[in-house]
Scaffold this motif. Structure first.
Motif, short mmCIF file in Angstrom:
data_model
loop_
_atom_site.label_atom_id
_atom_site.label_comp_id
_atom_site.label_asym_id
_atom_site.label_seq_id
_atom_site.Cartn_x
_atom_site.Cartn_y
_atom_site.Cartn_z
N THR A 1 -55.17 19.78 -52.22
CA THR A 1 -54.91 19.68 -54.06
C THR A 1 -53.04 20.54 -53.69
OG1 THR A 1 -56.94 19.94 -54.29
CG2 THR A 1 -55.11 20.42 -56.02
N GLU A 2 -53.59 21.25 -53.13
CA GLU A 2 -52.27 22.21 -53.20
C GLU A 2 -51.00 21.18 -52.39
OE1 GLU A 2 -55.18 23.22 -52.09
OE2 GLU A 2 -55.52 24.80 -53.71
N ASP A 3 -51.06 21.00 -50.85
CA ASP A 3 -49.98 20.00 -50.46
C ASP A 3 -49.76 19.22 -51.68
OD1 ASP A 3 -50.31 21.76 -48.40
OD2 ASP A 3 -51.84 20.02 -47.29
N MET A 4 -50.73 18.13 -52.15
CA MET A 4 -50.34 17.22 -52.73
C MET A 4 -49.11 17.55 -54.09
SD MET A 4 -53.65 14.62 -53.86
CE MET A 4 -54.83 15.59 -53.41
N ASN A 5 -49.71 18.82 -55.04
CA ASN A 5 -48.55 19.26 -55.83
C ASN A 5 -47.48 19.63 -55.92
OD1 ASN A 5 -50.85 19.57 -57.61
ND2 ASN A 5 -51.79 21.73 -57.32
N THR A 6 -47.05 20.61 -54.51
CA THR A 6 -45.88 20.98 -53.58
C THR A 6 -45.21 19.06 -53.56
OG1 THR A 6 -47.20 22.56 -52.34
CG2 THR A 6 -44.81 21.11 -52.00
N GLN A 7 -45.87 18.05 -52.84
CA GLN A 7 -45.96 17.10 -52.68
C GLN A 7 -44.88 16.55 -54.07
OE1 GLN A 7 -47.73 13.46 -51.64
NE2 GLN A 7 -46.59 13.24 -50.31
N ALA A 8 -45.33 16.46 -54.98
CA ALA A 8 -45.49 15.57 -56.09
C ALA A 8 -44.84 16.19 -57.21
CB ALA A 8 -47.08 15.47 -57.60
N ALA A 9 -43.73 17.76 -57.04
CA ALA A 9 -42.82 18.26 -56.96
C ALA A 9 -41.69 17.84 -57.65
CB ALA A 9 -43.53 19.60 -57.03
N VAL A 10 -42.21 16.82 -55.94
CA VAL A 10 -40.43 16.79 -55.70
C VAL A 10 -40.28 15.10 -56.80
CG1 VAL A 10 -39.07 15.12 -54.21
CG2 VAL A 10 -40.40 17.31 -53.21
N PHE A 11 -40.41 14.23 -57.22
CA PHE A 11 -40.79 13.56 -58.20
C PHE A 11 -41.49 13.78 -59.59
CE2 PHE A 11 -42.21 9.52 -60.07
CZ PHE A 11 -41.50 9.09 -59.77
N LEU A 12 -40.02 14.04 -60.54
CA LEU A 12 -39.99 14.42 -61.55
C LEU A 12 -41.21 15.34 -62.16
CD1 LEU A 12 -40.19 11.53 -63.82
CD2 LEU A 12 -38.22 12.59 -63.62
N PRO A 13 -41.05 16.97 -61.65
CA PRO A 13 -41.68 18.20 -61.61
C PRO A 13 -42.29 18.35 -62.32
CG PRO A 13 -39.88 18.93 -61.07
CD PRO A 13 -39.62 17.16 -61.38
N THR A 14 -43.39 18.76 -62.74
CA THR A 14 -44.35 19.60 -64.19
C THR A 14 -44.58 20.72 -64.50
OG1 THR A 14 -46.05 17.72 -64.16
CG2 THR A 14 -44.38 16.83 -64.90
N VAL B 1 -48.80 9.97 -70.92
CA VAL B 1 -48.44 10.95 -71.16
C VAL B 1 -48.40 12.66 -70.85
CG1 VAL B 1 -46.15 11.97 -71.74
CG2 VAL B 1 -46.63 9.78 -72.35
N GLY B 2 -49.71 12.90 -71.60
CA GLY B 2 -50.17 14.10 -71.49
C GLY B 2 -51.08 14.78 -69.86
N PHE B 3 -51.34 13.87 -69.44
CA PHE B 3 -51.71 13.51 -67.80
C PHE B 3 -50.72 14.74 -66.24
CE2 PHE B 3 -56.86 11.46 -68.53
CZ PHE B 3 -56.58 12.04 -69.84
N TRP B 4 -49.66 14.35 -67.16
CA TRP B 4 -48.57 14.40 -66.51
C TRP B 4 -48.74 15.73 -66.25
CZ3 TRP B 4 -44.43 13.00 -63.56
CH2 TRP B 4 -44.31 11.33 -63.86
N PHE B 5 -49.03 16.75 -67.03
CA PHE B 5 -48.89 18.31 -67.34
C PHE B 5 -50.45 18.72 -67.43
CE2 PHE B 5 -45.57 16.09 -70.19
CZ PHE B 5 -44.44 16.32 -69.20
N ILE B 6 -51.25 18.17 -66.75
CA ILE B 6 -52.73 18.44 -66.21
C ILE B 6 -53.01 19.23 -64.98
CG2 ILE B 6 -54.98 19.07 -67.15
CD1 ILE B 6 -54.63 17.34 -69.94
N GLY B 7 -52.59 19.81 -64.72
CA GLY B 7 -52.75 20.81 -62.82
C GLY B 7 -52.35 19.72 -62.23
#
Length: 259
Positions: free
Chosen positions: A246-259, A160-166
């Motif tokens: 990494t930046e593009d992954m963050n943008t993509q992952a933000a669509v699915f339960l953003p943290t 759970v904690g790793f969801w909110f790291i980086g």
């Protein structure tokens, strides 16, 4: 008239499909390091206890593959054992024994390969984290050891904690660790046999009993090469399929339960 000084737009050079990016090279190195670290931890008496929840997850999936193969080939499940120290065992009546036995290592390899892909992409890691979260608590149905229960809660907390790291980047490395552990399960299975004389024999020993003309060492070499090949194959799939920074992954992952 044609203007001579108008600049012509050129496309940015694309990375060849099989040429890893800088981030992917890191994943490849970490995969090798993880394999060495897991081998060490799995065989050090005190340290091996600390990864009991991950061992139960790995052993549990391996036995689940045996169960599925048994059911699909008409077999009946008599009993199932999942223990971090004794190993796993699925007793089956009927079915197709060679298929049922092979399903364990094959299933572990493919399942681990999926988690290796999560090491290349944070969105994939987010999705597979739900599988990991459920898989960590499921074996507790068969576990009564208080330390293992506490450690399982700790690993769930890390998840759970790793969801909110980086922006969930830490999940990639967690899933990659789990992927390597599952993909090379045959090695941990064999070392438990050799160094700890576990009650439940490795699948390689069982193959030797099923086909006495082929020694357990030959079966071990075959399955180690098989699982190594599967690992390499999934690494290539990851290199070809996930080229995001990494930046593009963050943008993509933000669509699915953003943290």
């Amino acid at each position: 008239m044609y203007p001579r000084d108008v600049p012509i737009a050129t496309q940015a050079p694309q990375t060849p499909p099989l040429s890893p990016t800088h981030d992917q090279i890191v994943v490849l190195y970490v995969t090798v390091v993880y394999a060495v670290v897991i081998f060490g931890i799995w065989n050090i008496p005190v340290a091996r206890t600390l990864i009991n929840p991950l061992k139960l997850f790995t052993i549990g999936w391996h036995e689940f593959c045996h169960i599925v193969a048994a059911i699909l080939t008409g077999g009946t499940i008599s009993s199932v054992t999942i223990d971090p120290n004794l190993g796993g065992a699925t007793i089956v009546e009927g079915g197709r024994p060679p298929i049922i036995l092979a399903a364990g290592y094959v299933g572990s390899s493919v399942f681990g390969g999926a988690f290796i892909l999560a090491g290349f992409d944070s969105l994939v890691a987010k999705i597979l984290s739900f599988v990991l979260g459920l898989g960590l608590v499921t074996p507790l149905v068969l576990v009564r050891d208080k330390l293992t229960i506490l450690l399982t809660l700790f690993y769930e907390g890390l998840l759970v904690g790793f969801w909110f790291i980086g922006h969930a980047q830490a999940l990639r490395w967690y899933c990659l660790f789990v992927g390597v552990m599952n993909t090379f399960y045959v090695i941990w299975d064999l070392t438990d046999d050799k160094f700890f004389r576990k009650a439940n024999d490795s699948d390689c020993t069982q193959f030797n009993l099923m086909f006495p003309r082929i020694s357990a060492h030959v079966w071990a070499c075959f399955w180690i090469m098989f699982q190594t090949g599967v690992c390499i194959s999934f690494l290539f799939i990851g290199i070809v399929s996930f080229k995001l920074s990494t930046e593009d992954m963050n943008t993509q992952a933000a669509v699915f339960l953003p943290t």
